[in-house]
Design an enzyme around this catalytic site. Sequence first.
Site, PDB file in Angstrom:
ATOM      1  N   HIS A 290     -34.420 -21.212  -0.414  1.00 60.25           N
ATOM      2  CA  HIS A 290     -33.448 -21.294   0.702  1.00 60.25           C
ATOM      3  C   HIS A 290     -33.973 -22.267   1.743  1.00 60.25           C
ATOM      4  CE1 HIS A 290     -35.541 -18.643   3.629  1.00 60.25           C
ATOM      5  NE2 HIS A 290     -35.875 -17.911   2.609  1.00 60.25           N
ATOM      6  N   GLU A 336     -29.999 -17.813   4.238  1.00 60.77           N
ATOM      7  CA  GLU A 336     -30.545 -16.617   3.581  1.00 60.77           C
ATOM      8  C   GLU A 336     -31.041 -15.617   4.618  1.00 60.77           C
ATOM      9  OE1 GLU A 336     -33.530 -13.878   2.139  1.00 60.77           O
ATOM     10  OE2 GLU A 336     -33.935 -15.528   3.487  1.00 60.77           O
TER      11      GLU A 336
HETATM   12 ZN   LIG Z   1     -37.362 -16.471   2.651  1.00 62.96          ZN
END
Ligand SMILES: [Zn+2]
Length: 472
Positions: A290, A336
Amino acid sequence: MELKKLYIYIVCIAIAKCAAVPIQSKDELCNLSPEIVSDIAGYAEVANKIMDYFIKGPFKGKTWERLSDFVDKFGPRSSGSKNLEDSIDYMMVESLTNKLENVHAVECEVPHWVRGEESAIMLKPRIKKLPMLGLGYSVATPSEGITAEAVVVQNFEELEALPSERVVNKIVVYDQPYISYGESGLYRRYGASEASKRGAIAALVRSVTPFSLATPHTGQQMYLENVTKIPVAAITHEDADMLWRQQKRGENIVIHLKMPAILDTKISRNMVADLKGSDNSKKLVIISGHIDSWDVGDGSMDDAAGCFISWVAPVVLKELDLIPKRTLRTILFTAEELGVIGAQAYEAQHKEDNENISFLMESDVGTFAPLGLFYEGSKDGECMMREVLKLFASINATEIILQEPAPDISVWTSQGYPGVGLYNDNPRYFWFHHSEGDTLNVEDPNILDVAAAFWAAVSYIVADMKYDIPRD
Ligand SMILES: [Zn+2]
């Protein structure tokens, strides 16, 4: 992301991290056909070739160099920030420059939480600035701040047992010990809600880390339904423990808390870059991290390094002219940290592609010396990955830990798609996690080479091998 799922994930990660009881099934229970076993064993030479290229060949030190260019240029990349979008643009240009294919970004709406100029000061029994970090999604205090008496507890049971007058209109301070990220993290996630239920007007939580140099650690928190949202921040171990001692001495503790946090939404993007497969290019092996981070440190560890090992894999395979049969797709997921927002959006937007996904990989708990893989999926898939890992005995990366592998790809693995996370030697991961300490200094160039080498070699094998890894 659904709260229960996040909780289960975090507990799982904590179990693996503490190496408490890794759930390992027996190799002997595997019953693969000799054809599958021999197909996988046939990758020994190419696996070593890929590894050598990273560890002692032309790519030695390159992953770290590229990572350092990136984090020094953009710094922290919180969800909805300009830094994040600029960093995504940069990775798209880099992907094109490195001749990856199908380079594009897919938009989605993401939360944009900004802490502002926040502070906490202990006014009584003496004046002391309390280093703090508001927790993600926290509401603001009134503009003049909150000044209130504090009550310190070490767990939810103590809070529950307090008479009402000790909690109503107070600031609840949690001085919970660090047991594991999963267990202690419950205070970060639900501390505000539990304090609010008892009538508190704010909460402060001892940072969720096993080690502290007087640095607070932020993270996501969640308000339960039907509770009044109260401001909540993390403070340091040192201060939380001091407040506990002061309370035990019968001191009257007064704290002034000021948090001008705001929350709205922005458009962000998941970035995609392919190494197009030579044979069955419709089939996809996804390799990911991410690209967003918290707004402190520069997110080198969480998760820029995870992104870079996943991004250099197709770049290096292309340089080596190793084009796997299936398409290897790097995805750098957005947002995320505020609840796996980017991955969920991507999955919803690509229902047709989802059918073509053969396998998923994500690195998001550090890129230290690889020990093996976190695996979730079918039993035969697990057995196939055990065969793959036999090729990595030379670097001791042979273990399979059965658990949800990583947060973003869990959107798929929870539906039966097979996937892996990078299981690595990361006992100090939470020392730096979500703090100002998460910078490039955490990343060792040589160890990063080994992690990148392992990750790229595994991705090549699963994208090229003759037999698909079956879904659960
Ligand atoms: Zn992470």
